[in-house]
Write a protein that holds these residues in place. Structure first.
Motif, mmCIF file in Angstrom:
data_model
loop_
_atom_site.group_PDB
_atom_site.id
_atom_site.type_symbol
_atom_site.label_atom_id
_atom_site.label_comp_id
_atom_site.label_asym_id
_atom_site.label_seq_id
_atom_site.Cartn_x
_atom_site.Cartn_y
_atom_site.Cartn_z
ATOM 1 N N GLU A 57 0.817 -1.227 0.000
ATOM 2 C CA GLU A 57 0.000 0.000 0.000
ATOM 3 C C GLU A 57 0.843 1.266 0.000
ATOM 4 O O GLU A 57 0.431 2.309 0.516
ATOM 5 C CB GLU A 57 -0.990 0.012 1.182
ATOM 6 C CG GLU A 57 -1.996 -1.122 1.144
ATOM 7 C CD GLU A 57 -2.982 -1.021 -0.014
ATOM 8 O OE1 GLU A 57 -3.377 0.105 -0.378
ATOM 9 O OE2 GLU A 57 -3.344 -2.067 -0.578
ATOM 10 N N HIS A 91 -1.895 -7.593 3.840
ATOM 11 C CA HIS A 91 -3.036 -6.853 3.287
ATOM 12 C C HIS A 91 -4.004 -7.718 2.483
ATOM 13 O O HIS A 91 -5.100 -7.254 2.164
ATOM 14 C CB HIS A 91 -2.535 -5.692 2.423
ATOM 15 C CG HIS A 91 -1.683 -4.728 3.175
ATOM 16 N ND1 HIS A 91 -2.200 -3.841 4.111
ATOM 17 C CD2 HIS A 91 -0.351 -4.512 3.168
ATOM 18 C CE1 HIS A 91 -1.224 -3.115 4.619
ATOM 19 N NE2 HIS A 91 -0.085 -3.502 4.062
ATOM 20 N N ASP A 94 -8.437 -8.714 -0.881
ATOM 21 C CA ASP A 94 -9.723 -8.029 -0.959
ATOM 22 C C ASP A 94 -9.507 -6.526 -1.049
ATOM 23 O O ASP A 94 -9.794 -5.768 -0.117
ATOM 24 C CB ASP A 94 -10.570 -8.386 0.269
ATOM 25 C CG ASP A 94 -11.996 -7.866 0.138
ATOM 26 O OD1 ASP A 94 -12.445 -7.634 -1.002
ATOM 27 O OD2 ASP A 94 -12.649 -7.678 1.186
ATOM 28 N N ARG A 95 -8.933 -6.099 -2.181
ATOM 29 C CA ARG A 95 -8.583 -4.687 -2.348
ATOM 30 C C ARG A 95 -8.149 -4.444 -3.782
ATOM 31 O O ARG A 95 -8.052 -5.359 -4.580
ATOM 32 C CB ARG A 95 -7.444 -4.308 -1.408
ATOM 33 C CG ARG A 95 -6.171 -5.115 -1.688
ATOM 34 C CD ARG A 95 -5.117 -4.920 -0.611
ATOM 35 N NE ARG A 95 -4.027 -5.861 -0.765
ATOM 36 C CZ ARG A 95 -2.748 -5.520 -0.842
ATOM 37 N NH1 ARG A 95 -2.393 -4.251 -0.779
ATOM 38 N NH2 ARG A 95 -1.816 -6.447 -0.963
ATOM 39 N N GLU A 96 -7.873 -3.193 -4.073
ATOM 40 C CA GLU A 96 -7.212 -2.822 -5.324
ATOM 41 C C GLU A 96 -5.794 -2.410 -4.966
ATOM 42 O O GLU A 96 -5.529 -1.886 -3.884
ATOM 43 C CB GLU A 96 -7.960 -1.701 -6.028
ATOM 44 C CG GLU A 96 -9.271 -2.176 -6.608
ATOM 45 C CD GLU A 96 -9.853 -1.190 -7.594
ATOM 46 O OE1 GLU A 96 -9.534 0.021 -7.532
ATOM 47 O OE2 GLU A 96 -10.651 -1.633 -8.441
ATOM 48 N N ARG A 103 -4.957 1.870 -10.114
ATOM 49 C CA ARG A 103 -5.183 0.716 -9.251
ATOM 50 C C ARG A 103 -5.863 -0.392 -10.052
ATOM 51 O O ARG A 103 -6.660 -0.128 -10.927
ATOM 52 C CB ARG A 103 -6.019 1.130 -8.048
ATOM 53 C CG ARG A 103 -5.315 2.215 -7.226
ATOM 54 C CD ARG A 103 -6.122 2.673 -6.035
ATOM 55 N NE ARG A 103 -6.056 1.769 -4.895
ATOM 56 C CZ ARG A 103 -5.033 1.659 -4.071
ATOM 57 N NH1 ARG A 103 -3.952 2.393 -4.268
ATOM 58 N NH2 ARG A 103 -5.071 0.841 -3.050
#
Length: 192
Positions: A57, A91, A94-96, A103
């Motif tokens: 991130e 992390h 479940d994210r970009e 992203r």
């Protein structure tokens, strides 16, 4: 073996290949027409820093295409690989994730990194005469992810990937993977 363990194993083996490069091999050609061994090694580390920053991130500063390894390329590779793996473990998916230019879904970025480091690990092994270290299971699982990730519009002249090189269906998975990514030497590797 979960997906992150798969990536960790591929990165460990690719790091060993980076460590196995000798000074007299730096100018050798690779299966990637635009890279000699030294340029490929710089590419491997430069982009690993980008993938690691994304997994953690963070925003990567600097141009990965201009990256030049210092006195310990294998150490640089291993440190960035550990950072990348830790980012995925911390992390998750479940994210970009930011790589360059925006992203993307985490699973796609993860698959790109996995494909990148197995493909270029194969390139480095072939170029330097080192044994291709990836297991049948690692290669088969990476090939399945590549087939699910790489659309046809990214193949061909001027694109990041070459056209698929036909390789026998009963060839080792690493040869089928290399052929899927357009490596011409994959057909020879599978037969000989």
């Amino acid at each position: 073996m979960d997906a992150i363990d798969l990536l960790s194993g591929v990165l460990t083996k690719t790091g060993d290949l980076v460590d196995g490069v000798t000074a007299d091999q730096l100018g050798l050609p690779t299966p990637c027409d635009e890279y000699d061994v030294e340029t490929l090694r710089n590419h491997l580390v430069g982009w690993l820093l980008v993938f690691a920053a994304g997994s953690q991130e963070r925003r990567h500063e600097g141009d990965p295409t201009a990256y030049v390894c210092g006195a310990d390329p294998a150490g640089e590779f291993r440190a960035a690989a550990a950072d990348l793996v830790a980012g995925w473990r911390t992390h998750g998916f479940d994210r970009e994730v930011r790589v360059v230019g925006g992203r993307s879904p985490a699973e796609s970025v993860f698959n790109m990194a996995l494909m990148e480091y197995m493909a270029h690990g194969w390139d480095l092994a072939v170029a330097t005469g080192q044994p291709v270290p990836f297991t049948e299971q690692e290669a088969a699982r990476t090939l399945a992810r590549a087939e699910a990730t790489l659309p046809p519009q990214y193949r061909g002249e001027g694109m990041p990937f070459g056209d698929i090189v036909p390789v026998a269906e009963d060839a080792p998975a690493v040869s089928r993977f290399a052929g899927f990514l357009g490596r011409r030497a994959a057909a020879d590797d599978a037969t000989g």
